[in-house]
Design an enzyme around this catalytic site. Structure first.
Site, PDB file in Angstrom:
ATOM      1  N   PRO A   1      -7.295  -4.521  -4.384  1.00 53.24           N
ATOM      2  CA  PRO A   1      -6.581  -5.678  -4.937  1.00 53.24           C
ATOM      3  C   PRO A   1      -6.304  -6.690  -3.833  1.00 53.24           C
ATOM      4  CG  PRO A   1      -5.127  -3.759  -4.753  1.00 53.24           C
ATOM      5  CD  PRO A   1      -6.507  -3.285  -4.444  1.00 53.24           C
TER       6      PRO A   1
ATOM      7  N   CYS B   1      -4.592 -10.568  -3.467  1.00 55.14           N
ATOM      8  CA  CYS B   1      -3.977 -11.790  -3.991  1.00 55.14           C
ATOM      9  C   CYS B   1      -4.813 -12.991  -3.584  1.00 55.14           C
ATOM     10  CB  CYS B   1      -2.590 -11.987  -3.391  1.00 55.14           C
ATOM     11  SG  CYS B   1      -1.401 -10.779  -3.930  1.00 55.14           S
TER      12      CYS B   1
ATOM     13  N   TYR C   1       7.108  -4.047  -1.387  1.00 56.72           N
ATOM     14  CA  TYR C   1       7.499  -4.690  -2.643  1.00 56.72           C
ATOM     15  C   TYR C   1       8.489  -3.787  -3.380  1.00 56.72           C
ATOM     16  CZ  TYR C   1       3.815  -7.833  -1.206  1.00 56.72           C
ATOM     17  OH  TYR C   1       3.064  -8.703  -0.461  1.00 56.72           O
TER      18      TYR C   1
HETATM   19  C1  LIG Z   1      -6.524 -11.726   0.887  1.00 56.39           C
HETATM   20  C2  LIG Z   1      -5.843 -10.387   0.739  1.00 56.39           C
HETATM   21  C3  LIG Z   1      -4.951 -10.198  -0.310  1.00 56.39           C
HETATM   22  C4  LIG Z   1      -4.361  -8.932  -0.511  1.00 56.39           C
HETATM   23  N1  LIG Z   1      -3.595  -8.729  -1.625  1.00 56.39           N
HETATM   24  C5  LIG Z   1      -3.215  -7.471  -1.953  1.00 56.39           C
HETATM   25  C6  LIG Z   1      -2.668  -7.184  -3.231  1.00 56.39           C
HETATM   26  O1  LIG Z   1      -2.615  -8.036  -4.121  1.00 56.39           O
HETATM   27  N2  LIG Z   1      -2.256  -5.915  -3.464  1.00 56.39           N
HETATM   28  C7  LIG Z   1      -2.365  -4.924  -2.530  1.00 56.39           C
HETATM   29  O2  LIG Z   1      -1.966  -3.794  -2.786  1.00 56.39           O
HETATM   30  N3  LIG Z   1      -2.942  -5.167  -1.330  1.00 56.39           N
HETATM   31  C8  LIG Z   1      -3.394  -6.403  -1.046  1.00 56.39           C
HETATM   32  N4  LIG Z   1      -4.069  -6.620   0.119  1.00 56.39           N
HETATM   33  C9  LIG Z   1      -4.433  -5.474   0.970  1.00 56.39           C
HETATM   34  C10 LIG Z   1      -5.837  -4.973   0.594  1.00 56.39           C
HETATM   35  O3  LIG Z   1      -5.857  -4.446  -0.719  1.00 56.39           O
HETATM   36  C11 LIG Z   1      -6.331  -3.884   1.579  1.00 56.39           C
HETATM   37  O4  LIG Z   1      -5.476  -2.780   1.477  1.00 56.39           O
HETATM   38  C12 LIG Z   1      -6.349  -4.379   3.019  1.00 56.39           C
HETATM   39  O5  LIG Z   1      -6.980  -5.645   3.104  1.00 56.39           O
HETATM   40  C13 LIG Z   1      -7.064  -3.392   3.939  1.00 56.39           C
HETATM   41  O6  LIG Z   1      -8.398  -3.216   3.537  1.00 56.39           O
HETATM   42  P1  LIG Z   1      -9.627  -3.961   4.312  1.00 56.39           P
HETATM   43  O7  LIG Z   1      -9.518  -3.596   5.767  1.00 56.39           O
HETATM   44  O8  LIG Z   1     -10.859  -3.399   3.661  1.00 56.39           O
HETATM   45  O9  LIG Z   1      -9.463  -5.431   4.097  1.00 56.39           O
HETATM   46  C14 LIG Z   1      -4.634  -7.874   0.383  1.00 56.39           C
HETATM   47  C15 LIG Z   1      -5.493  -8.104   1.458  1.00 56.39           C
HETATM   48  C16 LIG Z   1      -6.109  -9.334   1.630  1.00 56.39           C
HETATM   49  C17 LIG Z   1      -7.093  -9.516   2.761  1.00 56.39           C
END
Ligand SMILES: Cc1cc2nc3c(=O)[nH]c(=O)nc-3n(C[C@H](O)[C@H](O)[C@H](O)COP(=O)(O)O)c2cc1C
Length: 409
Positions: A41, A43, A204
């Site tokens: 997920p 945002c 949250y």
């Molecule tokens: C642009 C962006 C928005 C994010 N929004 C959420 C969200 O809505 N809910 C959530 O649980 N984590 C959110 N995260 C965290 C990601 O779900 C993920 O856990 C985090 O980016 C680590 O994974 P990655 O290294 O593959 O990016 C967000 C991360 C990014 C980069």
């Protein structure tokens, strides 16, 4: 990593892995995920009044075209004041479900399972969009048209200096938010989503109930671990209750606060066992976020740095887990499945960088051929284009494995 490398043999630039788990379907209750690649997920801060915009349609659609098995739509507020920012999605009214329905349908039409994360931001609500500062709102944000409101939380403890002081929630507030989660779950289902994830991570509202850092209540929703878990349990019970028996339910947790005297991995194992007993199917294992200033105790960042949390919770709570966090190569994703750390692999920023990562990974593992798994609007052309490239001594194969393994990870 070595183990996976041994299973791979390099053949004309393609790593051939006879049966990569990453591309095996997975049944969860009545839903079959076509593969184990999940869009985490994320945002987009691009909603208007909680409604999706054209950005959401294109943004989420690209992941289905790219071959992800499960696409989890970003944190979506169950109430208007439960949004993180003014630009966050909502599901507090039926019109929002109507507006999300075409996105869910597009994902389904293109082979992905549509999922949505339901959230309440608690003391982190009404904050700035990241690109405006990622902190408490300023007059500039309000001049841009952002509303500000009083956040709610288990206790009247601000996230940090300069952040809005939240209101400690009353018994009636708790009932209202619990009911808002259940109502949003029904709307999600009516909008065509086939999986719901409840957000209990990243500081949250529901995470802030779990953690002793933010929950100083003296009623039955605070105190010891048992008390701090009560409100998250009541939300899960309410959500499970409105979903049909064949409908999968995920929970995202921060497996550790990473702060002295905070929520620990031992707590997460106990919590995961209890969630399983209450009908949760998958624990999505993230970490941190319950303070504006993460401390040195947080896990050191590196490839798959949160996967050990998923591994321990899977082993000790006997529940499916989703690993997330700096998983970038198909080889690491496959290794985490093969070594039993997780059942699902979620990618965030790597998919922003390359939305076709799943299709590329399948080709690299030799799990796909002739662009059969690509959208038909692309596949017919790409198959012929690839043949022309081969005749020219070139290849369409992106090198998304070794390149990152050796130089970027
Ligand atoms: C642009 C962006 C928005 C994010 N929004 C959420 C969200 O809505 N809910 C959530 O649980 N984590 C959110 N995260 C965290 C990601 O779900 C993920 O856990 C985090 O980016 C680590 O994974 P990655 O290294 O593959 O990016 C967000 C991360 C990014 C980069």
């Amino acid at each position: 990593m070595k183990k996976v490398r041994e299973m791979l043999c390099k053949h004309s630039g393609v790593f051939v892995l006879s049966e990569p788990l990453l591309f095996q379907p997975l049944d969860i209750r009545g839903v079959t995920l076509p593969n184990r690649v999940v869009v985490a997920p994320m945002c987009q801060y691009s909603a208007e009044g909680g409604y999706p915009t054209a950005h959401h349609t294109v943004h989420y659609g690209q992941f289905a075209l790219g071959g992800a098995g499960l696409v989890i739509i970003e944190a979506t507020g169950v109430t208007s004041d439960g949004r993180i920012t003014n630009g966050c999605l909502g599901l507090w009214e039926d019109g929002q479900a109507d507006a999300l329905r075409p996105i869910a349908q597009f994902l389904k039409n293109n082979g992905s399972i549509p999922a949505i994360q339901l959230a309440h931001a608690g003391r982190k609500s009404a904050m700035q969009r990241p690109w405006h500062g990622n902190g408490p709102q300023t007059e500039e944000d309000q001049a841009r048209g952002d509303d500000i409101w009083e956040p709610s939380a288990p206790s009247a403890i601000a996230l940090d200096d300069g952040w809005l002081a939240p209101k400690a929630m009353t018994a009636q507030d708790l009932k209202d938010v619990r009911d808002a989660f259940a109502a949003a779950a029904v709307r999600a289902m009516n909008a065509g989503f086939e999986v719901v994830e409840v957000h209990m991570a990243h500081g949250y509202l529901l995470h802030s109930f779990l953690s002793p850092i933010s929950n100083h209540r003296e009623d039955e929703y605070g105190g010891n671990l048992e008390g701090r878990m009560q409100f998250p349990f009541s939300v899960i019970d309410a959500v499970r209750d409105v979903l049909p028996g064949d409908f999968p339910l995920f929970v995202r947790i921060s497996a550790v606060d990473g702060i002295e005297d905070g929520w620990t991995l031992d707590d997460s194992v106990l919590f995961a066992r209890a969630l399983k007993a209450r009908g949760v199917d998958v624990i999505d294992c993230s970490s941190g976020g319950n303070t504006a200033k993460p401390t040195a105790l947080g896990p050191k960042r590196g490839p798959g740095f949160q996967a050990p949390f998923a591994a321990r919770i899977k082993a000790e709570a006997d529940i499916k887990t989703q690993a997330v966090g700096l998983i970038r190569t198909p080889q690491l994703a496959e290794e985490l499945l093969q070594n039993g750390s997780a059942d699902l692999i979620a990618l965030g920023r790597q998919l922003l960088y390359n939305p076709s990562w799943p299709a590329h990974a399948a080709e690299q593992f030799g799990a796909a051929g002739n662009f059969d798994d690509w959208p038909q609007q692309y596949g017919w052309w790409l198959e012929r284009w690839d043949k022309s490239l081969q005749a020219m001594g070139e290849t369409a194969q992106p090198q998304i494995g070794d390149h990152y393994l050796n130089s970027r990870n």
